[in-house]
Motif scaffolding. Structure first.
Motif, PDB file in Angstrom:
ATOM      1  N   PHE A  97     -27.347 -41.085  21.233  1.00 30.26           N
ATOM      2  CA  PHE A  97     -28.646 -40.805  21.838  1.00 30.26           C
ATOM      3  C   PHE A  97     -28.853 -39.287  21.825  1.00 30.26           C
ATOM      4  O   PHE A  97     -28.575 -38.611  22.810  1.00 30.26           O
ATOM      5  CB  PHE A  97     -28.685 -41.305  23.291  1.00 30.26           C
ATOM      6  N   TYR A  98     -29.318 -38.745  20.720  1.00 23.85           N
ATOM      7  CA  TYR A  98     -29.518 -37.300  20.636  1.00 23.85           C
ATOM      8  C   TYR A  98     -30.643 -36.855  21.548  1.00 23.85           C
ATOM      9  O   TYR A  98     -31.672 -37.508  21.654  1.00 23.85           O
ATOM     10  CB  TYR A  98     -29.821 -36.864  19.195  1.00 23.85           C
ATOM     11  N   GLY A  99     -30.411 -35.736  22.225  1.00 23.48           N
ATOM     12  CA  GLY A  99     -31.417 -35.153  23.088  1.00 23.48           C
ATOM     13  C   GLY A  99     -31.557 -35.835  24.435  1.00 23.48           C
ATOM     14  O   GLY A  99     -32.449 -35.496  25.208  1.00 23.48           O
ATOM     15  N   GLU A 100     -30.706 -36.787  24.735  1.00 20.79           N
ATOM     16  CA  GLU A 100     -30.809 -37.524  25.993  1.00 20.79           C
ATOM     17  C   GLU A 100     -29.731 -37.138  26.994  1.00 20.79           C
ATOM     18  O   GLU A 100     -29.641 -37.729  28.052  1.00 20.79           O
ATOM     19  CB  GLU A 100     -30.735 -39.034  25.725  1.00 20.79           C
ATOM     20  N   GLY A 101     -28.886 -36.166  26.661  1.00 24.62           N
ATOM     21  CA  GLY A 101     -27.830 -35.750  27.575  1.00 24.62           C
ATOM     22  C   GLY A 101     -26.635 -36.677  27.534  1.00 24.62           C
ATOM     23  O   GLY A 101     -26.372 -37.345  26.539  1.00 24.62           O
ATOM     24  N   ASP A 102     -25.937 -36.737  28.650  1.00 23.12           N
ATOM     25  CA  ASP A 102     -24.723 -37.532  28.769  1.00 23.12           C
ATOM     26  C   ASP A 102     -25.031 -39.012  28.557  1.00 23.12           C
ATOM     27  O   ASP A 102     -25.835 -39.594  29.289  1.00 23.12           O
ATOM     28  CB  ASP A 102     -24.125 -37.314  30.162  1.00 23.12           C
ATOM     29  N   PRO A 103     -24.397 -39.658  27.567  1.00 20.19           N
ATOM     30  CA  PRO A 103     -24.692 -41.069  27.316  1.00 20.19           C
ATOM     31  C   PRO A 103     -24.283 -41.988  28.468  1.00 20.19           C
ATOM     32  O   PRO A 103     -24.780 -43.096  28.578  1.00 20.19           O
ATOM     33  CB  PRO A 103     -23.921 -41.399  26.036  1.00 20.19           C
ATOM     34  N   THR A 104     -23.409 -41.515  29.351  1.00 21.55           N
ATOM     35  CA  THR A 104     -23.001 -42.343  30.480  1.00 21.55           C
ATOM     36  C   THR A 104     -24.183 -42.661  31.388  1.00 21.55           C
ATOM     37  O   THR A 104     -24.279 -43.763  31.935  1.00 21.55           O
ATOM     38  CB  THR A 104     -21.878 -41.660  31.279  1.00 21.55           C
ATOM     39  N   SER A 105     -25.107 -41.708  31.508  1.00 22.42           N
ATOM     40  CA  SER A 105     -26.270 -41.963  32.359  1.00 22.42           C
ATOM     41  C   SER A 105     -27.170 -43.047  31.759  1.00 22.42           C
ATOM     42  O   SER A 105     -27.911 -43.715  32.475  1.00 22.42           O
ATOM     43  CB  SER A 105     -27.072 -40.679  32.575  1.00 22.42           C
ATOM     44  N   ILE A 106     -27.099 -43.246  30.466  1.00 24.94           N
ATOM     45  CA  ILE A 106     -27.896 -44.265  29.783  1.00 24.94           C
ATOM     46  C   ILE A 106     -27.140 -45.592  29.717  1.00 24.94           C
ATOM     47  O   ILE A 106     -27.708 -46.656  29.938  1.00 24.94           O
ATOM     48  CB  ILE A 106     -28.259 -43.802  28.357  1.00 24.94           C
ATOM     49  N   LEU A 107     -25.851 -45.529  29.414  1.00 23.14           N
ATOM     50  CA  LEU A 107     -25.080 -46.728  29.100  1.00 23.14           C
ATOM     51  C   LEU A 107     -24.122 -47.179  30.195  1.00 23.14           C
ATOM     52  O   LEU A 107     -23.575 -48.280  30.123  1.00 23.14           O
ATOM     53  CB  LEU A 107     -24.277 -46.486  27.821  1.00 23.14           C
ATOM     54  N   GLY A 108     -23.912 -46.350  31.186  1.00 26.80           N
ATOM     55  CA  GLY A 108     -22.917 -46.652  32.214  1.00 26.80           C
ATOM     56  C   GLY A 108     -23.172 -47.939  32.978  1.00 26.80           C
ATOM     57  O   GLY A 108     -22.245 -48.566  33.473  1.00 26.80           O
ATOM     58  N   SER A 140     -24.239 -37.243  12.476  1.00 22.60           N
ATOM     59  CA  SER A 140     -23.515 -38.018  13.469  1.00 22.60           C
ATOM     60  C   SER A 140     -22.204 -38.470  12.856  1.00 22.60           C
ATOM     61  O   SER A 140     -22.192 -39.188  11.856  1.00 22.60           O
ATOM     62  CB  SER A 140     -24.355 -39.227  13.901  1.00 22.60           C
ATOM     63  N   GLY A 141     -21.105 -38.052  13.451  1.00 17.78           N
ATOM     64  CA  GLY A 141     -19.786 -38.432  12.965  1.00 17.78           C
ATOM     65  C   GLY A 141     -19.184 -39.554  13.792  1.00 17.78           C
ATOM     66  O   GLY A 141     -19.782 -40.032  14.765  1.00 17.78           O
ATOM     67  N   SER A 142     -17.989 -39.959  13.430  1.00 13.67           N
ATOM     68  CA  SER A 142     -17.340 -41.076  14.118  1.00 13.67           C
ATOM     69  C   SER A 142     -17.067 -40.780  15.587  1.00 13.67           C
ATOM     70  O   SER A 142     -17.000 -41.704  16.402  1.00 13.67           O
ATOM     71  CB  SER A 142     -16.051 -41.469  13.394  1.00 13.67           C
ATOM     72  N   ALA A 143     -16.945 -39.520  15.941  1.00 15.83           N
ATOM     73  CA  ALA A 143     -16.739 -39.166  17.352  1.00 15.83           C
ATOM     74  C   ALA A 143     -17.923 -39.612  18.211  1.00 15.83           C
ATOM     75  O   ALA A 143     -17.753 -39.937  19.390  1.00 15.83           O
ATOM     76  CB  ALA A 143     -16.524 -37.663  17.497  1.00 15.83           C
ATOM     77  N   ASP A 144     -19.110 -39.658  17.629  1.00 18.02           N
ATOM     78  CA  ASP A 144     -20.281 -40.147  18.367  1.00 18.02           C
ATOM     79  C   ASP A 144     -20.137 -41.636  18.698  1.00 18.02           C
ATOM     80  O   ASP A 144     -20.585 -42.093  19.749  1.00 18.02           O
ATOM     81  CB  ASP A 144     -21.567 -39.929  17.570  1.00 18.02           C
ATOM     82  N   ARG A 145     -19.520 -42.419  17.811  1.00 17.95           N
ATOM     83  CA  ARG A 145     -19.311 -43.833  18.076  1.00 17.95           C
ATOM     84  C   ARG A 145     -18.330 -44.019  19.230  1.00 17.95           C
ATOM     85  O   ARG A 145     -18.492 -44.887  20.079  1.00 17.95           O
ATOM     86  CB  ARG A 145     -18.736 -44.553  16.861  1.00 17.95           C
ATOM     87  N   VAL A 146     -17.303 -43.168  19.261  1.00 18.42           N
ATOM     88  CA  VAL A 146     -16.314 -43.233  20.345  1.00 18.42           C
ATOM     89  C   VAL A 146     -16.949 -42.809  21.668  1.00 18.42           C
ATOM     90  O   VAL A 146     -16.675 -43.403  22.713  1.00 18.42           O
ATOM     91  CB  VAL A 146     -15.079 -42.369  20.008  1.00 18.42           C
ATOM     92  N   ALA A 147     -17.826 -41.811  21.620  1.00 15.38           N
ATOM     93  CA  ALA A 147     -18.510 -41.372  22.845  1.00 15.38           C
ATOM     94  C   ALA A 147     -19.357 -42.497  23.437  1.00 15.38           C
ATOM     95  O   ALA A 147     -19.411 -42.661  24.664  1.00 15.38           O
ATOM     96  CB  ALA A 147     -19.372 -40.143  22.555  1.00 15.38           C
ATOM     97  N   LEU A 148     -20.016 -43.278  22.591  1.00 18.11           N
ATOM     98  CA  LEU A 148     -20.783 -44.426  23.087  1.00 18.11           C
ATOM     99  C   LEU A 148     -19.856 -45.469  23.709  1.00 18.11           C
ATOM    100  O   LEU A 148     -20.160 -46.029  24.764  1.00 18.11           O
ATOM    101  CB  LEU A 148     -21.595 -45.061  21.966  1.00 18.11           C
ATOM    102  N   PHE A 149     -18.737 -45.716  23.064  1.00 12.30           N
ATOM    103  CA  PHE A 149     -17.752 -46.658  23.611  1.00 12.30           C
ATOM    104  C   PHE A 149     -17.295 -46.192  24.994  1.00 12.30           C
ATOM    105  O   PHE A 149     -17.273 -46.978  25.948  1.00 12.30           O
ATOM    106  CB  PHE A 149     -16.555 -46.773  22.662  1.00 12.30           C
ATOM    107  N   ASP A 150     -16.953 -44.922  25.099  1.00 14.63           N
ATOM    108  CA  ASP A 150     -16.479 -44.380  26.372  1.00 14.63           C
ATOM    109  C   ASP A 150     -17.551 -44.436  27.458  1.00 14.63           C
ATOM    110  O   ASP A 150     -17.242 -44.637  28.627  1.00 14.63           O
ATOM    111  CB  ASP A 150     -16.009 -42.934  26.197  1.00 14.63           C
ATOM    112  N   ALA A 151     -18.814 -44.271  27.077  1.00 17.30           N
ATOM    113  CA  ALA A 151     -19.915 -44.202  28.045  1.00 17.30           C
ATOM    114  C   ALA A 151     -20.325 -45.553  28.610  1.00 17.30           C
ATOM    115  O   ALA A 151     -20.834 -45.632  29.723  1.00 17.30           O
ATOM    116  CB  ALA A 151     -21.130 -43.536  27.396  1.00 17.30           C
ATOM    117  N   ILE A 152     -20.105 -46.615  27.854  1.00 14.25           N
ATOM    118  CA  ILE A 152     -20.530 -47.937  28.307  1.00 14.25           C
ATOM    119  C   ILE A 152     -19.658 -48.390  29.466  1.00 14.25           C
ATOM    120  O   ILE A 152     -18.439 -48.252  29.435  1.00 14.25           O
ATOM    121  CB  ILE A 152     -20.507 -48.957  27.149  1.00 14.25           C
ATOM    122  N   GLY A 153     -20.313 -48.913  30.496  1.00 13.18           N
ATOM    123  CA  GLY A 153     -19.605 -49.398  31.672  1.00 13.18           C
ATOM    124  C   GLY A 153     -18.951 -50.736  31.411  1.00 13.18           C
ATOM    125  O   GLY A 153     -19.079 -51.329  30.345  1.00 13.18           O
TER     126      GLY A 153
END
Length: 139
Positions: free
Chosen positions: A20-31, A54-67
């Motif tokens: 989610f580019y430009g949306e800040g911390d993905p945890t606030s969106i996906l948590g 967007s690299g593979s680290a972005d995919r891991v960040a989404l995984f980490d952010a989802i509650g």
């Protein structure tokens, strides 16, 4: 997020999900997502278009952010962003069909865990495909 929750969804499978580019911390969106989620990507999963990377680290960040505790991540070694599509030449002629087959099997094994409570198919999948994985994290 609860206002958008739909009880018909029992699980989600995210294949090469962009950030989610430009949306800040993905945890606030996906948590607030609490349904089981399976995340599938590859170490060379890069999206490169003018003005956007967007690299593979972005995919891991989404995984980490989802509650929610029932999430899994399969990160295949090598492969490209398009390895999960119908293109047969991405990621290499040897790796491509292996990742596609492993992805199909993983999706079914994960759904059997979530929907039927069957743990064995997911454990067996990980053992059979361990050589293809750079990272594996399961509930």
């Amino acid at each position: 997020m609860p206002a958008l929750a739909d009880p018909r969804f029992k699980a989600a499978i995210l294949i090469s999900a962009p950030p989610f580019y430009g949306e800040g911390d993905p945890t606030s969106i996906l948590g607030g997502i609490s349904i089981p989620t399976l995340h599938i990507s590859a170490t060379d999963d890069e999206i490169t278009i003018p003005g956007y990377y967007s690299g593979s680290a972005d995919r891991v960040a989404l995984f980490d952010a989802i509650g929610g505790p029932h999430k899994a991540l399969a990160m295949f070694s090598g492969g490209s962003h398009s390895i999960f599509t119908d293109r047969m030449n991405t990621g290499g002629l040897d790796l491509n069909p292996k990742v596609k087959a492993a992805t199909r099997e993983l999706s079914l094994a994960y759904l059997r865990l979530v929907l039927d409570g069957e743990e064995t198919p997911l454990r067996d999948w990980q053992r059979r495909h361990a050589a293809l994985l750079a990272r594996w994290q399961a509930p």
